[in-house]
Design a protein around this motif. Structure first.
Motif, PDB file in Angstrom:
ATOM      1  N   ASP A 181      52.792  32.831  34.002  1.00  0.00           N
ATOM      2  CA  ASP A 181      52.012  32.270  34.483  1.00  0.00           C
ATOM      3  C   ASP A 181      52.590  31.421  35.990  1.00  0.00           C
ATOM      4  O   ASP A 181      51.809  31.441  36.942  1.00  0.00           O
ATOM      5  CB  ASP A 181      51.182  31.326  33.859  1.00  0.00           C
ATOM      6  CG  ASP A 181      50.494  31.956  32.750  1.00  0.00           C
ATOM      7  OD1 ASP A 181      50.036  33.302  32.882  1.00  0.00           O
ATOM      8  OD2 ASP A 181      50.343  31.520  31.526  1.00  0.00           O
ATOM      9  N   ALA A 182      53.463  31.042  35.931  1.00  0.00           N
ATOM     10  CA  ALA A 182      54.045  30.250  36.909  1.00  0.00           C
ATOM     11  C   ALA A 182      54.513  31.109  38.177  1.00  0.00           C
ATOM     12  O   ALA A 182      54.055  30.690  39.367  1.00  0.00           O
ATOM     13  CB  ALA A 182      55.581  29.455  36.571  1.00  0.00           C
ATOM     14  N   PHE A 183      54.767  32.330  37.890  1.00  0.00           N
ATOM     15  CA  PHE A 183      55.199  33.386  38.869  1.00  0.00           C
ATOM     16  C   PHE A 183      53.581  33.467  39.707  1.00  0.00           C
ATOM     17  O   PHE A 183      53.509  33.795  40.864  1.00  0.00           O
ATOM     18  CB  PHE A 183      55.802  34.313  38.392  1.00  0.00           C
ATOM     19  CG  PHE A 183      55.917  35.460  39.570  1.00  0.00           C
ATOM     20  CD1 PHE A 183      56.707  34.940  40.564  1.00  0.00           C
ATOM     21  CD2 PHE A 183      55.509  36.843  39.536  1.00  0.00           C
ATOM     22  CE1 PHE A 183      57.062  36.186  41.456  1.00  0.00           C
ATOM     23  CE2 PHE A 183      55.594  37.506  40.504  1.00  0.00           C
ATOM     24  CZ  PHE A 183      56.377  37.386  41.493  1.00  0.00           C
ATOM     25  N   VAL A 184      52.673  33.689  38.847  1.00  0.00           N
ATOM     26  CA  VAL A 184      51.230  33.903  39.343  1.00  0.00           C
ATOM     27  C   VAL A 184      51.029  32.809  40.248  1.00  0.00           C
ATOM     28  O   VAL A 184      50.381  33.087  41.376  1.00  0.00           O
ATOM     29  CB  VAL A 184      50.093  34.032  38.176  1.00  0.00           C
ATOM     30  CG1 VAL A 184      48.775  34.243  39.042  1.00  0.00           C
ATOM     31  CG2 VAL A 184      50.579  35.455  37.468  1.00  0.00           C
TER      32      VAL A 184
ATOM     33  N   ALA B  78      49.321  41.866  44.217  1.00  0.00           N
ATOM     34  CA  ALA B  78      49.318  40.648  45.023  1.00  0.00           C
ATOM     35  C   ALA B  78      48.962  41.426  46.471  1.00  0.00           C
ATOM     36  O   ALA B  78      49.531  41.973  47.222  1.00  0.00           O
ATOM     37  CB  ALA B  78      50.571  39.769  45.229  1.00  0.00           C
ATOM     38  N   ALA B  79      47.543  40.982  46.867  1.00  0.00           N
ATOM     39  CA  ALA B  79      47.040  41.731  47.968  1.00  0.00           C
ATOM     40  C   ALA B  79      47.136  40.493  49.093  1.00  0.00           C
ATOM     41  O   ALA B  79      46.640  39.602  48.953  1.00  0.00           O
ATOM     42  CB  ALA B  79      45.606  42.128  47.791  1.00  0.00           C
ATOM     43  N   LYS B  80      47.469  40.864  50.336  1.00  0.00           N
ATOM     44  CA  LYS B  80      47.391  40.361  51.601  1.00  0.00           C
ATOM     45  C   LYS B  80      45.884  40.407  52.389  1.00  0.00           C
ATOM     46  O   LYS B  80      45.627  41.503  52.333  1.00  0.00           O
ATOM     47  CB  LYS B  80      48.429  40.502  52.434  1.00  0.00           C
ATOM     48  CG  LYS B  80      48.659  39.630  53.859  1.00  0.00           C
ATOM     49  CD  LYS B  80      49.551  40.006  54.692  1.00  0.00           C
ATOM     50  CE  LYS B  80      49.718  39.190  56.041  1.00  0.00           C
ATOM     51  NZ  LYS B  80      51.080  39.459  56.836  1.00  0.00           N
ATOM     52  N   PRO B  81      45.273  39.207  52.461  1.00  0.00           N
ATOM     53  CA  PRO B  81      43.770  39.102  52.831  1.00  0.00           C
ATOM     54  C   PRO B  81      43.894  40.183  54.268  1.00  0.00           C
ATOM     55  O   PRO B  81      44.710  39.913  54.741  1.00  0.00           O
ATOM     56  CB  PRO B  81      43.372  37.855  52.999  1.00  0.00           C
ATOM     57  CG  PRO B  81      44.328  37.142  51.916  1.00  0.00           C
ATOM     58  CD  PRO B  81      45.597  37.632  52.059  1.00  0.00           C
ATOM     59  N   ARG B  82      42.920  40.746  54.306  1.00  0.00           N
ATOM     60  CA  ARG B  82      42.226  41.543  55.622  1.00  0.00           C
ATOM     61  C   ARG B  82      42.349  40.635  56.841  1.00  0.00           C
ATOM     62  O   ARG B  82      41.401  39.406  56.578  1.00  0.00           O
ATOM     63  CB  ARG B  82      41.629  42.552  55.658  1.00  0.00           C
ATOM     64  CG  ARG B  82      41.900  43.657  54.875  1.00  0.00           C
ATOM     65  CD  ARG B  82      40.848  44.771  54.689  1.00  0.00           C
ATOM     66  NE  ARG B  82      41.361  45.663  53.750  1.00  0.00           N
ATOM     67  CZ  ARG B  82      42.243  46.803  53.691  1.00  0.00           C
ATOM     68  NH1 ARG B  82      42.774  46.839  55.037  1.00  0.00           N
ATOM     69  NH2 ARG B  82      42.351  47.452  52.725  1.00  0.00           N
TER      70      ARG B  82
END
Length: 222
Positions: free
Chosen positions: A184-187, A218-222
């Protein structure tokens, strides 16, 4: 059936990997821990397929950190379009030797595919030197988000390491990380770096009692 050590590979910076065989089955071990095996590879394939499904239409250049037994690379080649360039960064030279030696039957001709560029290099160095260079980064270099194989790998998962990965991705790009356990800490660190995070549990195919593996998308926003 007896377990046989086929070969040993020195890890730059210290430590060793061992290529083991038990009958027709192979595994790569670090100390007493199995990093990957030829029997249980569904999660390594899922690392590629899940990430590629989330990349959208822009699929020009992908980075895979860790060659392993080639399952992630094979899955990526199967799902990505013909124009996609796939960079594979492998730290340990002998792992590449194994791919064309005792593990040839697993790799086939994947490393000869013209879409594949193999670099004997620390994946961290590839990331920090490629701002907006990739549409996806797939990491399977440790057993989770910490420096398991070498302490220096901690820089991949710390706050500034995740910011470097964020900078190396193009808008809409995906950072996918394989782990043997949840964290969870990594999230939280992924969120703080600017990513939108999806956590997927992938069951082990060998042994019903084993804890499911975790893949973070983990997605980088557009």
């Amino acid at each position: 059936m007896p377990v046989e050590r086929i070969d040993t590979a020195d890890i730059p910076g210290g430590g060793q990997l061992h290529l083991m065989r038990c009958g027709p089955d192979f595994s790569i071990q670090f100390g007493e821990d199995e990093l990957m095996g030829s029997l249980d590879f569904g999660s390594e394939k899922a690392l590629a397929t899940l990430a590629c499904e989330r990349m959208g239409l822009q699929q020009d250049r992908v980075l895979i950190g860790g060659l392993g037994m080639g399952f992630t690379l094979r899955a990526a080649l199967a799902i990505l379009p013909a124009h996609t360039s796939i960079v594979v960064a492998e730290l340990v030279p002998k792992v590449v030797t194994w791919a064309s030696g005792p593990l040839t039957h697993l790799f086939g001709d994947t490393l000869a595919d013209p879409r594949v560029e193999l670099e004997i290099r620390d994946v961290h160095d590839v990331i920090v030197n490629a701002p907006q260079g990739f549409d996806a980064i797939l990491l399977d270099v440790d057993n989770g988000p910490d420096g398991f194989i070498q302490d220096a790998n901690d820089r991949l998962y710390c706050n500034w390491g995740l910011r470097a990965a964020f900078a190396a991705l193009r808008a809409g790009g995906v950072l996918a990380i394989w782990s043997a356990y949840a964290d969870d800490a990594f999230v939280d660190r992924l969120h703080k770096a600017g990513f939108m995070v999806d956590e997927v549990r992938v069951p082990a195919t060998i042994g019903r009692e084993r804890t499911p593996y975790t893949i973070w998308l983990a997605a980088k926003p557009r």
